[in-house]
Design a protein around this motif. Structure first.
Motif, PDB file in Angstrom:
ATOM      1  N   ASN A  20       0.691  -1.249   0.042  1.00  0.00           N
ATOM      2  CA  ASN A  20      -0.040   0.158   0.042  1.00  0.00           C
ATOM      3  C   ASN A  20       1.129   1.273   0.103  1.00  0.00           C
ATOM      4  O   ASN A  20       0.587   2.280  -0.605  1.00  0.00           O
ATOM      5  CB  ASN A  20      -1.070   0.150   1.218  1.00  0.00           C
ATOM      6  CG  ASN A  20      -2.231   1.105   1.109  1.00  0.00           C
ATOM      7  OD1 ASN A  20      -2.708   1.185  -0.073  1.00  0.00           O
ATOM      8  ND2 ASN A  20      -2.558   1.505   2.168  1.00  0.00           N
ATOM      9  N   VAL A  21       1.893   1.304   0.790  1.00  0.00           N
ATOM     10  CA  VAL A  21       2.903   2.533   0.582  1.00  0.00           C
ATOM     11  C   VAL A  21       3.400   2.495  -0.503  1.00  0.00           C
ATOM     12  O   VAL A  21       3.610   3.569  -1.218  1.00  0.00           O
ATOM     13  CB  VAL A  21       4.047   2.217   1.888  1.00  0.00           C
ATOM     14  CG1 VAL A  21       4.835   3.500   1.763  1.00  0.00           C
ATOM     15  CG2 VAL A  21       3.348   2.133   3.312  1.00  0.00           C
ATOM     16  N   LEU A  22       3.609   1.575  -1.311  1.00  0.00           N
ATOM     17  CA  LEU A  22       4.374   1.613  -2.663  1.00  0.00           C
ATOM     18  C   LEU A  22       3.327   2.070  -3.834  1.00  0.00           C
ATOM     19  O   LEU A  22       3.486   2.891  -4.639  1.00  0.00           O
ATOM     20  CB  LEU A  22       4.730   0.137  -3.068  1.00  0.00           C
ATOM     21  CG  LEU A  22       6.130  -0.483  -2.231  1.00  0.00           C
ATOM     22  CD1 LEU A  22       6.406  -1.899  -2.654  1.00  0.00           C
ATOM     23  CD2 LEU A  22       7.138   0.655  -2.299  1.00  0.00           C
ATOM     24  N   ARG A  27       2.893   9.982  -2.910  1.00  0.00           N
ATOM     25  CA  ARG A  27       2.549  10.814  -1.880  1.00  0.00           C
ATOM     26  C   ARG A  27       3.666  10.586  -0.519  1.00  0.00           C
ATOM     27  O   ARG A  27       3.940  10.966   0.333  1.00  0.00           O
ATOM     28  CB  ARG A  27       1.310  10.887  -1.229  1.00  0.00           C
ATOM     29  CG  ARG A  27       0.139  11.162  -2.085  1.00  0.00           C
ATOM     30  CD  ARG A  27      -1.202  11.181  -1.330  1.00  0.00           C
ATOM     31  NE  ARG A  27      -1.376  11.853  -0.288  1.00  0.00           N
ATOM     32  CZ  ARG A  27      -2.196  12.200   0.516  1.00  0.00           C
ATOM     33  NH1 ARG A  27      -3.331  11.328   0.191  1.00  0.00           N
ATOM     34  NH2 ARG A  27      -2.234  13.054   1.542  1.00  0.00           N
ATOM     35  N   ALA A  28       4.237   9.058  -0.803  1.00  0.00           N
ATOM     36  CA  ALA A  28       4.773   8.508   0.463  1.00  0.00           C
ATOM     37  C   ALA A  28       5.924   7.742  -0.062  1.00  0.00           C
ATOM     38  O   ALA A  28       5.805   7.085  -1.469  1.00  0.00           O
ATOM     39  CB  ALA A  28       3.964   7.797   1.043  1.00  0.00           C
ATOM     40  N   THR A  29       6.853   7.676   0.733  1.00  0.00           N
ATOM     41  CA  THR A  29       7.978   6.683   0.053  1.00  0.00           C
ATOM     42  C   THR A  29       8.322   5.820   1.363  1.00  0.00           C
ATOM     43  O   THR A  29       8.477   6.117   2.351  1.00  0.00           O
ATOM     44  CB  THR A  29       9.218   7.634  -0.309  1.00  0.00           C
ATOM     45  OG1 THR A  29      10.421   6.781  -0.747  1.00  0.00           O
ATOM     46  CG2 THR A  29       9.758   8.574   0.714  1.00  0.00           C
ATOM     47  N   LEU A 285      -3.915   4.865   5.580  1.00  0.00           N
ATOM     48  CA  LEU A 285      -2.990   5.668   5.392  1.00  0.00           C
ATOM     49  C   LEU A 285      -3.051   6.770   4.437  1.00  0.00           C
ATOM     50  O   LEU A 285      -2.585   7.926   5.109  1.00  0.00           O
ATOM     51  CB  LEU A 285      -1.916   4.498   4.700  1.00  0.00           C
ATOM     52  CG  LEU A 285      -0.658   5.229   4.519  1.00  0.00           C
ATOM     53  CD1 LEU A 285       0.058   5.910   5.610  1.00  0.00           C
ATOM     54  CD2 LEU A 285       0.358   4.325   3.618  1.00  0.00           C
ATOM     55  N   ALA A 286      -3.831   6.851   3.609  1.00  0.00           N
ATOM     56  CA  ALA A 286      -4.005   7.965   2.780  1.00  0.00           C
ATOM     57  C   ALA A 286      -4.724   9.132   3.720  1.00  0.00           C
ATOM     58  O   ALA A 286      -4.360  10.149   3.548  1.00  0.00           O
ATOM     59  CB  ALA A 286      -4.783   7.820   1.453  1.00  0.00           C
ATOM     60  N   ASN A 287      -5.562   8.772   4.631  1.00  0.00           N
ATOM     61  CA  ASN A 287      -6.480   9.495   5.278  1.00  0.00           C
ATOM     62  C   ASN A 287      -5.294  10.042   6.451  1.00  0.00           C
ATOM     63  O   ASN A 287      -5.532  11.190   6.831  1.00  0.00           O
ATOM     64  CB  ASN A 287      -7.506   8.759   5.951  1.00  0.00           C
ATOM     65  CG  ASN A 287      -8.267   9.642   7.183  1.00  0.00           C
ATOM     66  OD1 ASN A 287      -8.156   8.852   8.352  1.00  0.00           O
ATOM     67  ND2 ASN A 287      -8.632  10.857   6.992  1.00  0.00           N
ATOM     68  N   GLU A 293      -1.145  16.617   6.616  1.00  0.00           N
ATOM     69  CA  GLU A 293      -1.205  17.664   5.620  1.00  0.00           C
ATOM     70  C   GLU A 293      -2.028  18.999   6.382  1.00  0.00           C
ATOM     71  O   GLU A 293      -1.693  20.187   6.021  1.00  0.00           O
ATOM     72  CB  GLU A 293      -1.461  17.585   4.153  1.00  0.00           C
ATOM     73  CG  GLU A 293      -0.381  16.681   3.410  1.00  0.00           C
ATOM     74  CD  GLU A 293      -0.909  16.190   2.281  1.00  0.00           C
ATOM     75  OE1 GLU A 293      -1.863  16.764   1.806  1.00  0.00           O
ATOM     76  OE2 GLU A 293      -0.243  15.443   1.395  1.00  0.00           O
ATOM     77  N   ASP A 294      -3.437  18.564   6.603  1.00  0.00           N
ATOM     78  CA  ASP A 294      -4.086  19.406   7.327  1.00  0.00           C
ATOM     79  C   ASP A 294      -4.885  18.913   8.394  1.00  0.00           C
ATOM     80  O   ASP A 294      -5.715  18.122   8.332  1.00  0.00           O
ATOM     81  CB  ASP A 294      -5.247  19.796   6.056  1.00  0.00           C
ATOM     82  CG  ASP A 294      -6.190  20.644   6.672  1.00  0.00           C
ATOM     83  OD1 ASP A 294      -6.145  21.261   7.836  1.00  0.00           O
ATOM     84  OD2 ASP A 294      -7.182  20.813   5.804  1.00  0.00           O
TER      85      ASP A 294
END
Length: 368
Positions: A20-22, A27-29, A285-287, A293-294
């Motif tokens: 999922n991170v990949l 947005r993420a690494t 994770l996206a949430n 970010e906010d």
């Protein structure tokens, strides 16, 4: 700038988190993983450490995903939070109410975010049903029941030393069908009732059984009564004839709803009208990345919103050992790691428990 993510525990469900991170590479690494058994299935450049402590000492990360044995959740989450990282913590988040309070204090101390991996909480089907209930479209809520008819083989319990254990080396684990395998059921039911906080649960009655040669329960009913007065009946097994999708059923005076949270499908029975729809689900994770970010963007499952669920875990932790289902009521199928028990008529008794909001022992199920 990409968010730097580390994953602790890369086997089992941890491998899903790695993927999922990949997937969220815009947005993420993924910078590092921690696992005493390193995986060869990792992209080039990802650092590998034997422990999260070593990882955090050597590498700066923004988010740590923890998908490790239950009894390690709290110390590892506290370590990551105090290192300045936000955390995505797999369920069940803690093995006791004391651990819940300890980690709550660390979150308050550090000011970091901690999201818990109850994916059904981020389902638009779950959230839409909660809205329908709050609007009174189902009338007075007479109760909520959660039904789980799963099949698990010996391989499931042999996958790790903590699997099927209540305690390991003197440390609480509280694995089991209610707390872990089908833990989403209780958490979703509590969310629908608006009873996610630690003080939102008035009582928990446990009725725990097992057919497998394990410490924890694999066939159980649990009745939660919330401070709102709602009875929530959990009826679940890992010893079913076949593996079916779990559901949460809302019983109202003017209607009925069936939430199939694995597929994000909702059936609404309002009078003579039946509607069925499959909705979207937000990635946890996206949430969490959105929240970073906010901060005005709320987490779908913040740690504090698992307090009601932890009250259920605590009740099971303190309950007597699960009772053994008599051999005469169990049929075994398969060989070796595929061997598994089937409890006679367990589906019938689960359906009765869910429909009558009653415990197995109250219904007179034969193994009680």
């Amino acid at each position: 700038m990409l968010t730097r993510v580390a994953v602790a525990g890369v086997h089992g469900h941890g491998a899903t988190h790695v993927r999922n991170v990949l997937r969220l590479s815009d947005r993420a690494t993924l910078v590092a993983v921690a696992d005493p058994r390193p995986s060869a299935d990792l992209p080039a450049g990802v650092e590998i450490f034997a422990s999260l402590e070593q990882l955090l000492e050597a590498t700066k990360v923004d988010v740590v995903i923890i998908s490790t044995p239950i009894q390690t959740h709290v110390p590892l989450a506290a370590l990551a939070l105090r290192a300045g990282a936000d955390v995505l913590l797999e369920k069940p988040p803690t093995a006791s109410l004391a651990e819940f309070e300890d980690l709550s204090a660390v979150i308050a101390e550090t000011g970091r975010a901690c999201q818990v991996g109850f994916q059904a909480q981020a389902s638009q089907a779950t959230l839409h049903l909660a809205k329908v209930m709050a609007e009174g479209r189902l009338g007075e809520i007479r109760g909520i029941s959660a039904v789980g008819k799963w099949l698990r083989t010996a391989r499931y319990f042999d996958r790790a030393p903590w699997a099927g254990r209540r305690r390991l080396n003197g440390i609480d684990v509280v694995d089991g069908v209610v707390t872990n395998a089908l833990g989403h059921s209780s958490a979703a039911a509590l969310l629908l009732d608006g009873s996610t906080g630690v003080d939102d649960v008035r009582s928990v009655e446990t009725d725990l059984f097992r057919a497998n040669g394990i410490e924890s329960d694999d066939t159980s009913t649990v009745r939660i009564t919330t401070t709102r007065g709602t009875p929530i009946l959990i009826a679940v097994t890992l010893c079913a004839t076949e593996h079916l999708e779990p559901t949460v059923i809302v019983h109202g005076s003017q209607g009925r709803a069936v939430l199939s949270y694995s597929s994000d499908t909702l059936e609404l029975h309002e009078g003579s009208c039946l509607t069925r729809k499959t909705l979207e689900r937000t990635d946890l994770l996206a949430n969490l990345l959105d929240h970073r970010e906010d901060p005005a963007v709320p987490l779908y499952c913040p740690f504090g919103a698992t307090g009601g669920f932890t009250r259920v875990v605590e009740a099971i932790r303190l309950a007597p050992e699960p009772r053994v289902i008599p051999e005469a009521l169990v049929r075994w199928e398969g060989e070796g790691p595929d061997r598994h028990p089937i409890v006679r008529d367990v589906e019938h008794w689960i359906d009765r428990a869910a429909g009558e909001l009653a415990l197995f022992s109250e219904l007179g199920a034969p193994w009680t």
